[in-house]
Scaffold this active site. Structure first.
Site, short mmCIF file in Angstrom:
data_model
loop_
_atom_site.label_atom_id
_atom_site.label_comp_id
_atom_site.label_asym_id
_atom_site.label_seq_id
_atom_site.Cartn_x
_atom_site.Cartn_y
_atom_site.Cartn_z
N GLU A 42 0.78 -1.32 -0.07
CA GLU A 42 0.03 0.03 0.06
C GLU A 42 0.87 1.24 -0.03
OE1 GLU A 42 -3.65 1.93 2.98
OE2 GLU A 42 -2.15 0.72 3.87
N LYS A 108 -9.56 2.64 -2.16
CA LYS A 108 -9.75 2.16 -0.84
C LYS A 108 -11.32 2.32 -0.17
CE LYS A 108 -7.56 1.39 3.52
NZ LYS A 108 -6.27 1.94 4.36
N CYS A 142 -5.19 -3.08 2.55
CA CYS A 142 -5.21 -2.98 4.08
C CYS A 142 -6.34 -3.08 4.93
CB CYS A 142 -4.47 -1.88 4.34
SG CYS A 142 -3.47 -1.85 5.74
#
Length: 257
Positions: A42, A108, A142
């Site tokens: 990331e 995300k 994540c």
């Protein structure tokens, strides 16, 4: 059926230094040959920073162009996330770049409120599925790992990918959740994390790993330092596992609103 050769890059990241990170990663990628997909962590060009305005690039910026250059020159797909500015908003955006230089993106969805990510970045709203080398791939970022409803395999994908900056103090959760996601979704699951200290003195200990559709860890490296590991995934194996056990047929139906 196809096999997919994957290289995972567990690396340190220089805090908010795009040029240095791209230089270091170029050296690492040049060590990889004969692979179908390379996975980076990331925010691979900056580290997990909340200084979005300082480091953000547009999709025409140097980090995206670097991804395209590396993918086309090495004739492999590459994925990882970076900080992107678009129409005055900032995104933790994952890029999946194909060997021909074309790409798909995922913003995300679950922003890490503990670090106030939601105060600096805009959340995505759409999960993507990438079709590549016969595999249906779902790439995520994540903190998404903690949200199984978002991840639930209703698309019949074969591979989950999580690119991350997951800190050492919660690394036990990282391993447990990767394994759980592979079991419940009956798919290969890959988590690629960084190592080292960031600009806020948060320690990252890696533990990047690959799990099969029954939750067995098939990657070998277990270092808390930088490494590159290649793993071969078998589409026939994941398809046979689902056919033999059929657990996905009993999943609950639902719609996200």
């Amino acid at each position: 059926m196809e096999n997919l050769s994957v290289a995972i890059i567990q690396t340190k990241l220089k805090w908010e230094d795009i040029d240095e990170n791209l230089f270091r990663l170029t050296e690492k990628l040049n060590q990889v040959s004969d692979t179908d997909l390379i996975i980076l962590p990331e925010m691979f060009s900056t580290g997990f920073t909340m200084n979005a305005k300082l480091v953000a690039e547009r999709e025409s910026g140097k980090a995206v162009n670097w991804l395209i250059k590396m993918a086309t020159s090495k004739k492999t797909a590459i994925t990882g996330s970076l900080v992107i500015e678009e129409n005055g908003n900032y995104y933790n955006r994952l890029f999946f770049v194909f060997p021909n230089g074309k790409y798909k993106t995922y913003d995300k969805k679950h922003l890490f409120t503990l670090a106030k990510e939601h105060e600096h970045y805009s959340a995505g709203s759409e999960k993507i599925i990438v079709n590549y080398k016969g595999f249906k791939i779902c790439p995520l970022v994540c903190y998404d790992l903690r949200f199984p409803v978002w991840i639930r395999n209703v698309e019949e994908y074969d591979l989950l990918i999580f690119v991350a900056n997951w800190p050492n103090k919660r690394v036990k959760a990282w391993g447990a959740l990767l394994k759980a996601r592979s079991i419940e979704n009956m798919c290969y699951t890959i988590g690629v994390n960084r190592v080292g200290l960031d600009g806020n003195d948060h320690l990252y200990s890696g533990h990047s790993a690959v799990y099969d559709a029954l939750g067995e860890k098939i990657s070998k490296e277990n270092k808390e330092t930088e490494f590159i590991e290649k793993v071969t995934l078998s589409l026939e194996s994941v398809t046979k596992t689902r056919k033999d056990f059929g657990f996905l047929k009993d999943r609950d139906a639902f719609n996200l609103i």
